[in-house]
Design an enzyme around this catalytic site. Structure first.
Site, PDB file in Angstrom:
ATOM      1  CB  CYS A 334      36.357  31.496 101.142  1.00  0.00           C
ATOM      2  SG  CYS A 334      37.699  31.769 102.288  1.00  0.00           S
ATOM      3  NE  ARG A 363      45.425  28.565 106.044  1.00  0.00           N
ATOM      4  CZ  ARG A 363      44.699  29.464 106.698  1.00  0.00           C
ATOM      5  NH1 ARG A 363      45.290  30.238 107.601  1.00  0.00           N
ATOM      6  NH2 ARG A 363      43.425  29.614 106.461  1.00  0.00           N
ATOM      7  CD  GLN A 381      39.969  28.153 108.967  1.00  0.00           C
ATOM      8  OE1 GLN A 381      39.367  29.069 109.512  1.00  0.00           O
ATOM      9  NE2 GLN A 381      40.509  28.270 107.778  1.00  0.00           N
ATOM     10  CG  ASP A 383      35.734  28.757 107.537  1.00  0.00           C
ATOM     11  OD1 ASP A 383      35.557  29.899 108.002  1.00  0.00           O
ATOM     12  OD2 ASP A 383      36.183  28.537 106.406  1.00  0.00           O
ATOM     13  CG  HIS A 385      32.411  31.436 104.155  1.00  0.00           C
ATOM     14  ND1 HIS A 385      32.939  30.183 104.312  1.00  0.00           N
ATOM     15  CD2 HIS A 385      33.470  32.290 104.040  1.00  0.00           C
ATOM     16  CE1 HIS A 385      34.256  30.259 104.270  1.00  0.00           C
ATOM     17  NE2 HIS A 385      34.614  31.513 104.122  1.00  0.00           N
ATOM     18  CE  LYS A 469      42.866  39.041 109.560  1.00  0.00           C
ATOM     19  NZ  LYS A 469      43.654  37.823 109.834  1.00  0.00           N
ATOM     20  CG  HIS A 515      35.447  35.188 104.934  1.00  0.00           C
ATOM     21  ND1 HIS A 515      36.006  34.263 104.097  1.00  0.00           N
ATOM     22  CD2 HIS A 515      35.110  36.241 104.151  1.00  0.00           C
ATOM     23  CE1 HIS A 515      36.017  34.741 102.865  1.00  0.00           C
ATOM     24  NE2 HIS A 515      35.479  35.939 102.869  1.00  0.00           N
TER      25      HIS A 515
END
Length: 641
Positions: A334, A363, A381, A383, A385, A469, A515
């Site tokens: 992000c 992580r 990911q 991912d 945004h 979420k 997200h």
RNA sequence: GCUUCUAUAGCUCAGUAGGUAGAGCACUGCCAUGGUAAGGCAGGGGUCGCCAGUUCGAUUCUGGCUGGAAGCUCCA
């Protein structure tokens, strides 16, 4: 007083003018054994009662049998507790509920249970079943309840939390009495077949700061065949485990020199992953996403700005210090994307802006929780945004949900649930502290989901630190409940990074960030896909789509020609020209889960054809080569399952 | 991270009551040219996860580390 006759011949007295609730309560108190669970045709079933107009009662069996199973398992859990008490008199009891399949009981005991202990416990349980001890319910006022449980600190803790003034119910079977709301079977002899499964540590009340107790999981059934079936099911789940299939099909591997939670994709797995990456990026491009590449490293200040540092640093790999720099491996993307948004002046005309990336995140997952591709320490990911105006939230969110549904449709996934993940108000540490912001975000999200007509459940304490979420949850072969897709509403990061766009009115406004990750991480998605397909990927995803199998070396030349023609249309194909029998080659291709095997003998050469064998249906007979080429091309293009 | 369990050939697993190991599959070679899930014969391959300790001697016993498994906690 009205005498109510029960079908079993007994009766209870009810005062005139009693409400139906009072009646129900009296029945369940006085005759719980009869009224809530019983034996019908040799099977344990839940019983329900109806108070008729003439004040007689009709008792009938309850079909869904879920409650019946619960009483059955719960009774077995008391039998286990009683057995443990007989073998280890000093044991302290925590809780022993029934679960989706079976039950467990948590014990506080001097030393952990060994396999021999478990065997002894199981034998003692069988004895208790044989003794067929009657199970009786009674209730006490709080003070007496505490006195009765004076040697059981965990039970006392539970009693103290029950509301004042209410009678507290107990169930007694011979020398064993347990605090319990019920329901239970009439006697221990009603339980027939039992099996202790696993034992492990478990924190009291699920809190890692509390003492670790010893938990035993177990199962019981009225029929031997049901127990057999259940154990069979466990075995099948083991066969479906993506780690086993991943090894068998050479999809991925791990090595201790690389480290825990750091799988390596082998050529077969890498092919599937590459196809997934292309698939989702193509879909996103169609939907107006722009893709970027950003580094996996960043200055630690980036995460201090975003707020991740305060909420997330324990889950990050430690800082790398150099002369004047402090770098970290990123746990999410992000902040990078926020900076890309901020890199130039944005107008309301530009919005929504959709920035996507196949991004690697790191992580520090606890060593006990890493699991094949399902939980890893470096993940990729899918991912993105979305930067939107407040008015666009609804339509953009809806577009994401639509994308999720279309992807699941493409893969034929059916067993998933939508979870609305909210914050836990009382846990100020875990979530960004701004009640106003949270209430807006949560109620807005709930409204969107309701409007979309989505079937979802709510879960407190599952939100991200910056916002609520929508998660798509699935169950893995091992029964873990994990998130695949996620879509999150965020009012915080735009504020943290001071994001703006110029509105129609010529003034600066703050965008909202959504997200989202559709496949979630490629790693976890692959693990799910492997378990769903048992490694037999649909043709378009199979690492090897066709294997050409010449019967003897005289057909190798023609086989290579077949290979060439298939390669020309992009099919992943291989000729097995080893000096082996056809049965052997077929067996091997079948175990590799190759969708199509083309057997080539003299007959096929003569007819310019191939003998098609499908992984699923076996021998499919001869087909003109050009027809097969058409058939497989269509199957791949339509992503047929 | 916590509790318990676990580590023998590329894979699946035997085994040694402490005296340095074995099978099947896989791999290599030879024979067999075989029509829809394993043809035959021969051969190569292991400092029994790593580091200490006990012992005349440890793959076997003890401790630590690393990896793996189940559950708990945490999470995409």
């Amino acid at each position: 007083m009205i005498k109510v006759m029960l079908k079993d011949g007994s009766s209870i007295d009810i005062e005139e003018g009693s409400s139906i609730l009072d009646v129900a309560k009296k029945i369940s108190e006085g005759l719980a054994r009869v009224a809530t669970c019983g034996e019908v045709d040799g099977e344990i079933k839940d019983l329900r009662y109806i108070l008729n107009k003439d004040c007689s009662l009709t008792i009938h069996t309850f079909d869904s049998s879920l409650d019946g199973k619960k009483a059955y398992w719960h009774t077995t859990s008391h039998i286990m507790a009683q057995a443990v008490k007989r073998l280890f008199p000093d044991v302290k009891f925590a809780i022993g509920p029934s679960i989706d399949e079976g039950f467990y009981y948590d014990f506080d005991i001097e030393r952990p249970f060994t396999d021999e202990d478990k065997e002894k416990i199981e034998n003692e349980m069988k004895k208790i079943i044989k003794e067929d001890i009657a199970i009786e319910r009674f209730s006490l006022p709080k003070s007496e309840a505490l006195e009765l449980m004076k040697d059981q600190p965990y039970k006392q803790e539970l009693i103290n939390e029950l509301p004042e003034g209410e009678e507290i119910s107990f169930y007694k079977q011979g020398d064993f009495t347990d605090l319990c709301a019920g329901p239970h079977l009439e006697s221990t002899g009603k339980v027939k077949y039992i099996k202790l499964l696993t034992s492990s540590g478990a924190y009291w009340r699920g809190n890692e700061h509390n003492k670790m107790l010893q938990r035993i999981y177990a199962i019981s059934y009225p029929k031997a065949s049901q127990l057999e079936e259940y154990l069979q099911l466990l075995e099948e789940a083991k066969q479906r485990d993506h780690r086993k299939i991943g090894k068998d099909l050479e999809l991925f591997m791990t090595h201790e020199l690389v480290g825990s939670g750091l799988p390596m994709y082998l050529p077969n797995g890498a092919t599937v992953r590459r196809l997934l990456e292309r698939y989702i990026q193509d879909k996103e491009i169609e939907m107006g996403y722009s893709h970027v590449y950003t580094p996996s490293l960043a200055n630690v200040d980036l995460y201090k700005t975003s707020g991740h540092w305060d909420h997330y640093k324990d889950d990050m790999f430690p800082v790398m210090k150099f002369d004047n720099e402090e770098l970290v491996l990123r746990p999410m993307n992000c902040p990078h994307h926020m900076l890309i948004y901020r890199s130039k002046m944005r107008s309301y005309r530009d919005l929504p802006i959709r920035i996507g990336e196949l991004a690697h995140d790191f992580r520090y997952e606890s060593s006990g929780s890493v699991c094949g591709l399902e939980r890893v320490r470096e993940m990729c990911q899918n991912d993105a945004h979305l930067f939107v105006t407040p008015e666009q939230i609804k339509s953009e969110f809806a577009q994401v949900v639509k994308l999720i549904l279309s992807v699941y449709e493409d893969f034929g996934f059916k067993d998933y649930t939508f979870r609305l993940s909210l914050r836990d108000k009382d846990n100020k540490e875990k979530y960004f502290d701004d009640d106003q912001m949270w209430e807006t975000a949560e109620s807005q999200l709930r409204e969107i989901l309701t409007e979309l007509g989505l079937n979802f459940y709510e879960a407190k304490g599952e939100a991200a630190f910056y916002g609520p979420k929508l998660d798509v949850q699935i169950k893995t072969a091992l029964g873990h409940d994990v998130t695949i897709s996620t879509c999150q509403l965020d009012f915080l990061l735009p504020q943290r990074f001071e994001l703006e766009y110029i509105g129609e009115d010529g003034k600066a406004h703050r965008p909202v960030v959504i997200h989202r990750a559709i496949l979630g991480t490629f790693d976890r998605f692959m693990s799910f896909l492997i378990e769903e397909t048992k490694g037999a990927f649909p043709t378009w995803l199979s690492p090897l789509q066709v294997k050409v199998l010449p019967i003897s070396d005289s057909q190798v030349e023609y086989s290579k020609e077949v290979e060439k023609q298939l390669k020309a249309i992009g099919v992943r194909v291989k000729v097995d020209d080893r000096n082996e029998k056809i049965g052997y080659k077929i067996r091997e291709a079948q175990l590799e889960k190759v969708p199509y095997m083309l057997v080539i003998g003299d007959k096929e050469i003569e007819a310019n054809a191939v003998a098609v064998r499908s992984r699923k249906d076996g021998d499919a007979g001869q087909m003109k080569l050009e027809d097969f080429v058409c058939k497989i091309k269509q199957e791949i293009d339509t992503k047929a399952r």
